[in-house]
Design a protein around this motif. Sequence first.
Motif, PDB file in Angstrom:
ATOM      1  N   ARG A 169       2.788   6.271  -7.352  1.00 15.88           N
ATOM      2  CA  ARG A 169       1.850   7.196  -7.985  1.00 15.88           C
ATOM      3  C   ARG A 169       2.560   8.507  -8.332  1.00 15.88           C
ATOM      4  NH1 ARG A 169      -1.959   7.177  -4.085  1.00 15.88           N
ATOM      5  NH2 ARG A 169      -2.740   5.203  -4.886  1.00 15.88           N
ATOM      6  N   ASP A 192       0.833  -1.201   0.000  1.00 14.77           N
ATOM      7  CA  ASP A 192       0.000   0.000   0.000  1.00 14.77           C
ATOM      8  C   ASP A 192       0.873   1.258   0.000  1.00 14.77           C
ATOM      9  OD1 ASP A 192      -2.380  -1.389  -0.044  1.00 14.77           O
ATOM     10  OD2 ASP A 192      -2.675  -1.303   2.134  1.00 14.77           O
ATOM     11  N   ASN A 236      -0.226   0.726  -9.815  1.00 13.32           N
ATOM     12  CA  ASN A 236       1.105   1.340  -9.866  1.00 13.32           C
ATOM     13  C   ASN A 236       2.202   0.329  -9.555  1.00 13.32           C
ATOM     14  OD1 ASN A 236       0.176   4.041 -10.444  1.00 13.32           O
ATOM     15  ND2 ASN A 236      -0.522   4.148  -8.334  1.00 13.32           N
ATOM     16  N   VAL A 237       1.948  -0.514  -8.583  1.00 12.16           N
ATOM     17  CA  VAL A 237       2.915  -1.569  -8.255  1.00 12.16           C
ATOM     18  C   VAL A 237       3.025  -2.552  -9.416  1.00 12.16           C
ATOM     19  CG1 VAL A 237       3.435  -3.495  -6.710  1.00 12.16           C
ATOM     20  CG2 VAL A 237       2.540  -1.356  -5.767  1.00 12.16           C
ATOM     21  N   TYR A 278       3.944   1.335  -1.212  1.00 12.12           N
ATOM     22  CA  TYR A 278       4.552   1.358  -2.532  1.00 12.12           C
ATOM     23  C   TYR A 278       3.584   1.929  -3.569  1.00 12.12           C
ATOM     24  CZ  TYR A 278       8.611  -1.584  -1.288  1.00 12.12           C
ATOM     25  OH  TYR A 278       9.777  -2.061  -0.764  1.00 12.12           O
ATOM     26  N   GLU A 279       2.327   1.529  -3.474  1.00 14.36           N
ATOM     27  CA  GLU A 279       1.335   1.997  -4.438  1.00 14.36           C
ATOM     28  C   GLU A 279       1.232   3.517  -4.404  1.00 14.36           C
ATOM     29  OE1 GLU A 279      -1.794   1.671  -7.352  1.00 14.36           O
ATOM     30  OE2 GLU A 279      -0.124   0.389  -6.722  1.00 14.36           O
ATOM     31  N   ARG A 292      -2.790  -3.799  -7.512  1.00 18.25           N
ATOM     32  CA  ARG A 292      -2.330  -2.435  -7.269  1.00 18.25           C
ATOM     33  C   ARG A 292      -1.701  -1.918  -8.566  1.00 18.25           C
ATOM     34  NH1 ARG A 292      -2.124  -5.351  -2.600  1.00 18.25           N
ATOM     35  NH2 ARG A 292      -2.599  -4.232  -0.648  1.00 18.25           N
TER      36      ARG A 292
END
Length: 217
Positions: A153, A146, A191-192, A148-149, A189
């Motif tokens: 961004r 979370d 972006n991840v 990392y996401e 996720r």
Amino acid sequence: MALKLYGLPMSTCTTRVLTCLHEKELEFEQVPVNLFEGEHKKTPFLAKNPFGQIPVLEDGDFALFESRAITAYVAEKYKESGCDLLRHNDLKEAALVKVWMEVESHQYNPAIYHIVYQFFVSPLHGKTPDQAVIDENLEKLGKVLDVYEAKLRTSKYLAGDFYSLADLHHLSYTFYFMKTPWASLINSRPNVKGWWEDISSRPAFKKVAEGMTFGEK
């Protein structure tokens, strides 16, 4: 004298170093260590690493163990070769690389390690994977992801809009994790997921991944 890397091409820690060596476009000799015969616990290898673990890098008469220490050494010594993995020309960027290297080591790896170990390694020892351990660490890993996401961004990679050791250090364990039933933790996720697809498609890692056959039938 050429660099020598002692290890196995399917080992997570060995492949961490292999990826770095390929990113730096270096020539090296790969020396296999027979773990099944306990070669890593015998005197000749223990002289290189008293803890009896792979990998070990030899650079002439200098021997170094611990994969993250090895990648940092290689990235520093050969900073003019290949990809700049430590951002030598920018103090703040270099500091951010170190921050996210620490995050990988102390936040990400402890969670993902237990999942990968239980799923792939425990059965090799005749044990049933401990689902309670897996579930506990899936929860921990989810919380890390979370973070990392949110970070991804705002930047393409973890330390900024540049690939570095901070990203590279995630490759080996995540590669195996994506072969488990819980890959949705990454894929859910966006972006991840995009970051993972980016870093795992780099030529240096694709070359290494060919030998990452641990757990395959």
